[in-house]
Write a protein that holds these residues in place. Sequence first.
Motif, PDB file in Angstrom:
ATOM      1  N   ILE A 396       0.879  -1.172   0.000  1.00 17.11           N
ATOM      2  CA  ILE A 396       0.000   0.000   0.000  1.00 17.11           C
ATOM      3  C   ILE A 396       0.912   1.215   0.000  1.00 17.11           C
ATOM      4  O   ILE A 396       1.999   1.186   0.579  1.00 17.11           O
ATOM      5  CB  ILE A 396      -0.967   0.006   1.203  1.00 17.11           C
ATOM      6  N   CYS A 397       0.493   2.273  -0.666  1.00 18.97           N
ATOM      7  CA  CYS A 397       1.452   3.350  -0.954  1.00 18.97           C
ATOM      8  C   CYS A 397       0.746   4.700  -1.088  1.00 18.97           C
ATOM      9  O   CYS A 397      -0.468   4.779  -1.289  1.00 18.97           O
ATOM     10  CB  CYS A 397       2.171   2.994  -2.270  1.00 18.97           C
ATOM     11  N   ASP A 434      -5.190   4.357  -0.346  1.00 19.95           N
ATOM     12  CA  ASP A 434      -4.725   3.196  -1.100  1.00 19.95           C
ATOM     13  C   ASP A 434      -5.108   1.899  -0.384  1.00 19.95           C
ATOM     14  O   ASP A 434      -5.488   0.907  -1.016  1.00 19.95           O
ATOM     15  CB  ASP A 434      -3.207   3.269  -1.285  1.00 19.95           C
ATOM     16  N   ALA A 435      -5.029   1.919   0.950  1.00 22.12           N
ATOM     17  CA  ALA A 435      -5.401   0.739   1.732  1.00 22.12           C
ATOM     18  C   ALA A 435      -6.873   0.380   1.504  1.00 22.12           C
ATOM     19  O   ALA A 435      -7.237  -0.794   1.393  1.00 22.12           O
ATOM     20  CB  ALA A 435      -5.137   0.980   3.216  1.00 22.12           C
ATOM     21  N   LYS A 436      -7.740   1.398   1.417  1.00 19.68           N
ATOM     22  CA  LYS A 436      -9.168   1.165   1.170  1.00 19.68           C
ATOM     23  C   LYS A 436      -9.391   0.415  -0.138  1.00 19.68           C
ATOM     24  O   LYS A 436     -10.238  -0.482  -0.229  1.00 19.68           O
ATOM     25  CB  LYS A 436      -9.915   2.497   1.113  1.00 19.68           C
ATOM     26  N   ILE A 437      -8.614   0.792  -1.157  1.00 23.80           N
ATOM     27  CA  ILE A 437      -8.739   0.129  -2.464  1.00 23.80           C
ATOM     28  C   ILE A 437      -8.415  -1.357  -2.332  1.00 23.80           C
ATOM     29  O   ILE A 437      -9.135  -2.219  -2.847  1.00 23.80           O
ATOM     30  CB  ILE A 437      -7.802   0.800  -3.500  1.00 23.80           C
ATOM     31  N   LYS A 438      -7.332  -1.660  -1.607  1.00 25.42           N
ATOM     32  CA  LYS A 438      -6.922  -3.064  -1.447  1.00 25.42           C
ATOM     33  C   LYS A 438      -7.938  -3.850  -0.610  1.00 25.42           C
ATOM     34  O   LYS A 438      -8.173  -5.034  -0.869  1.00 25.42           O
ATOM     35  CB  LYS A 438      -5.533  -3.121  -0.790  1.00 25.42           C
ATOM     36  N   THR A 445      -7.208  -7.140   4.581  1.00 23.82           N
ATOM     37  CA  THR A 445      -8.337  -6.892   5.484  1.00 23.82           C
ATOM     38  C   THR A 445      -8.106  -5.615   6.282  1.00 23.82           C
ATOM     39  O   THR A 445      -6.966  -5.160   6.433  1.00 23.82           O
ATOM     40  CB  THR A 445      -8.507  -8.057   6.476  1.00 23.82           C
ATOM     41  N   LEU A 446      -9.191  -5.070   6.825  1.00 23.35           N
ATOM     42  CA  LEU A 446      -9.075  -3.890   7.677  1.00 23.35           C
ATOM     43  C   LEU A 446      -8.230  -4.186   8.912  1.00 23.35           C
ATOM     44  O   LEU A 446      -7.437  -3.347   9.345  1.00 23.35           O
ATOM     45  CB  LEU A 446     -10.459  -3.404   8.108  1.00 23.35           C
ATOM     46  N   ASP A 447      -8.390  -5.383   9.482  1.00 23.31           N
ATOM     47  CA  ASP A 447      -7.596  -5.760  10.655  1.00 23.31           C
ATOM     48  C   ASP A 447      -6.112  -5.677  10.359  1.00 23.31           C
ATOM     49  O   ASP A 447      -5.329  -5.186  11.171  1.00 23.31           O
ATOM     50  CB  ASP A 447      -7.941  -7.193  11.105  1.00 23.31           C
ATOM     51  N   GLU A 448      -5.730  -6.162   9.184  1.00 23.90           N
ATOM     52  CA  GLU A 448      -4.313  -6.133   8.814  1.00 23.90           C
ATOM     53  C   GLU A 448      -3.832  -4.707   8.591  1.00 23.90           C
ATOM     54  O   GLU A 448      -2.735  -4.329   9.001  1.00 23.90           O
ATOM     55  CB  GLU A 448      -4.098  -6.993   7.552  1.00 23.90           C
ATOM     56  N   VAL A 449      -4.663  -3.888   7.952  1.00 25.88           N
ATOM     57  CA  VAL A 449      -4.305  -2.474   7.745  1.00 25.88           C
ATOM     58  C   VAL A 449      -4.122  -1.776   9.093  1.00 25.88           C
ATOM     59  O   VAL A 449      -3.173  -1.014   9.299  1.00 25.88           O
ATOM     60  CB  VAL A 449      -5.371  -1.751   6.897  1.00 25.88           C
ATOM     61  N   TYR A 450      -5.036  -2.040  10.044  1.00 23.27           N
ATOM     62  CA  TYR A 450      -4.926  -1.438  11.374  1.00 23.27           C
ATOM     63  C   TYR A 450      -3.629  -1.863  12.071  1.00 23.27           C
ATOM     64  O   TYR A 450      -2.976  -1.064  12.744  1.00 23.27           O
ATOM     65  CB  TYR A 450      -6.116  -1.854  12.244  1.00 23.27           C
ATOM     66  N   LYS A 451      -3.267  -3.137  11.911  1.00 19.52           N
ATOM     67  CA  LYS A 451      -2.036  -3.627  12.546  1.00 19.52           C
ATOM     68  C   LYS A 451      -0.803  -2.921  12.000  1.00 19.52           C
ATOM     69  O   LYS A 451       0.146  -2.622  12.725  1.00 19.52           O
ATOM     70  CB  LYS A 451      -1.895  -5.138  12.321  1.00 19.52           C
ATOM     71  N   VAL A 452      -0.803  -2.683  10.689  1.00 20.84           N
ATOM     72  CA  VAL A 452       0.373  -2.099  10.039  1.00 20.84           C
ATOM     73  C   VAL A 452       0.424  -0.585  10.190  1.00 20.84           C
ATOM     74  O   VAL A 452       1.473  -0.008  10.489  1.00 20.84           O
ATOM     75  CB  VAL A 452       0.410  -2.496   8.543  1.00 20.84           C
ATOM     76  N   LEU A 453      -0.718   0.070   9.995  1.00 26.16           N
ATOM     77  CA  LEU A 453      -0.735   1.540   9.986  1.00 26.16           C
ATOM     78  C   LEU A 453      -1.252   2.162  11.278  1.00 26.16           C
ATOM     79  O   LEU A 453      -1.026   3.335  11.531  1.00 26.16           O
ATOM     80  CB  LEU A 453      -1.603   2.048   8.838  1.00 26.16           C
TER      81      LEU A 453
END
Length: 459
Positions: A396-397, A434-438, A445-453
């Motif tokens: 994600i970028c 960009d995360a929303k698009i993925k 998943t949203l959980d993974e995005v939350y963990k990373v960002l």
Amino acid sequence: MKDIKEYVINYDFIKRFDIEALKKSLILPLYEDEIYSYCAVCKSSDIKFAKSCFFNLPSFINIKQDEILFYLSDLEKRYKLYNLYKSSLQSSEQNNKNFIEEFFYTLLKFSIEKRASDIHIETDEKLLIFRFRIDGRLKHIISFSIDFFKIISSYIKLRAKLDITQYRKALDGRIHEKIDEISYDFRVSFMPTISGESIVLRILDNKTVKKDLNLLEFSKPIYEGLKSISSLTQGLVLVCGPTGSGKTTTLYSILKSFDISSKKIITVEDPVEYKLSGITQINVNDKLDVSFSSVLKNILRQDPDIIFIGEIRDKLSLQIAIQASLTGHLVLSTIHSNSALNSISRLLDLNSQSFLLSSTLKSIFYQRLVLRVCPYCAFKGCEKCNYTKYLGRTAICEHLRIDDKLSSLIAKNSSLDEYKSYLKKIDYEDIYSDAKIKVKKALTTLDEVYKVLGFEDEV
């Protein structure tokens, strides 16, 4: 809950049972002694089945269901490692070489099959623990008795051309191995610890840097921004993010998008991890007096068109990057920061002159890697994804293109609020967009995005 890595699992013991029955019943046999049998179970295990299979079960060791399934997967490879470990311990020193050679080759092959980026070999008081880093996360693979440590440590040192008698200082080396007719390089690091040594082998797989930009799964706006770099003839382009966020892979893919046959491209790296045909790569080595600063001071004499600096790490590397950009060269580099905007502050903190930075900086990309939903198991967990429900990672970028207004803000050394106000006005799409698009494409998943960002209002 007991940690499974504290046990040396007896794979001879496991082989006595029907593996499919063990998986169905969610029972993991561990070992037996003259009196008792020991096994691991989870909340969903068939305890009645366990009691019918094992004699004298004093108690159960409770672990997670996905761990049981993981340790019952790749059974033949684990069984082979276990038996080679036993043979290495039992054989005389003279006859040990073949066993340890086969063990090491089997370990490397297993790590590549599991898509690992690193192999970690760690010691505690009683055990030698092997872990693989898969998709950015460490996964325990197998444990052996500490007696095996000296054998494996000495063998790796010999292969990496290091001093096998040295245990009290950090050592670095490199191993080359051909596995299934494919050549791999392994960067080796030894670090002394209170219980022995920590050994890490970084797997340098050239396949990851041979990808074209269109194969890296960037969303369309980011891909177009990265692709546009190949039309630049001068200026400074940065890819930022923390360690392990895929910055180098992205930059190498950008380099591949240039017409290499008509360009002189020089990279300065510490160390060079991936070899690219048609590009001049310089390996920084302080021992040979090829230091980062000395290389950068002389690099313009080599008449380059494009310079790739592994990392903007200090005032000198930034000064030379800016100087090269001002004199008609395109400079690509990385910098550690937690957003594209934050990297401007990082550059100014390195005492760069704001008016020079404003006239050279062209684009900043900030990227992170998030786990990719496993396409084989519809989020249930399977052997291919090691029962994690994720397989591989995707980037994600965000892309901050330095337009005239941003250039003006940099030159005036503007406040963070002024930058944010302008970006809001132009509807700047940050990494959360960009995360929303993925997530919408079910790539992550949203959980993974939350963990990373982290949790943000924008997501």
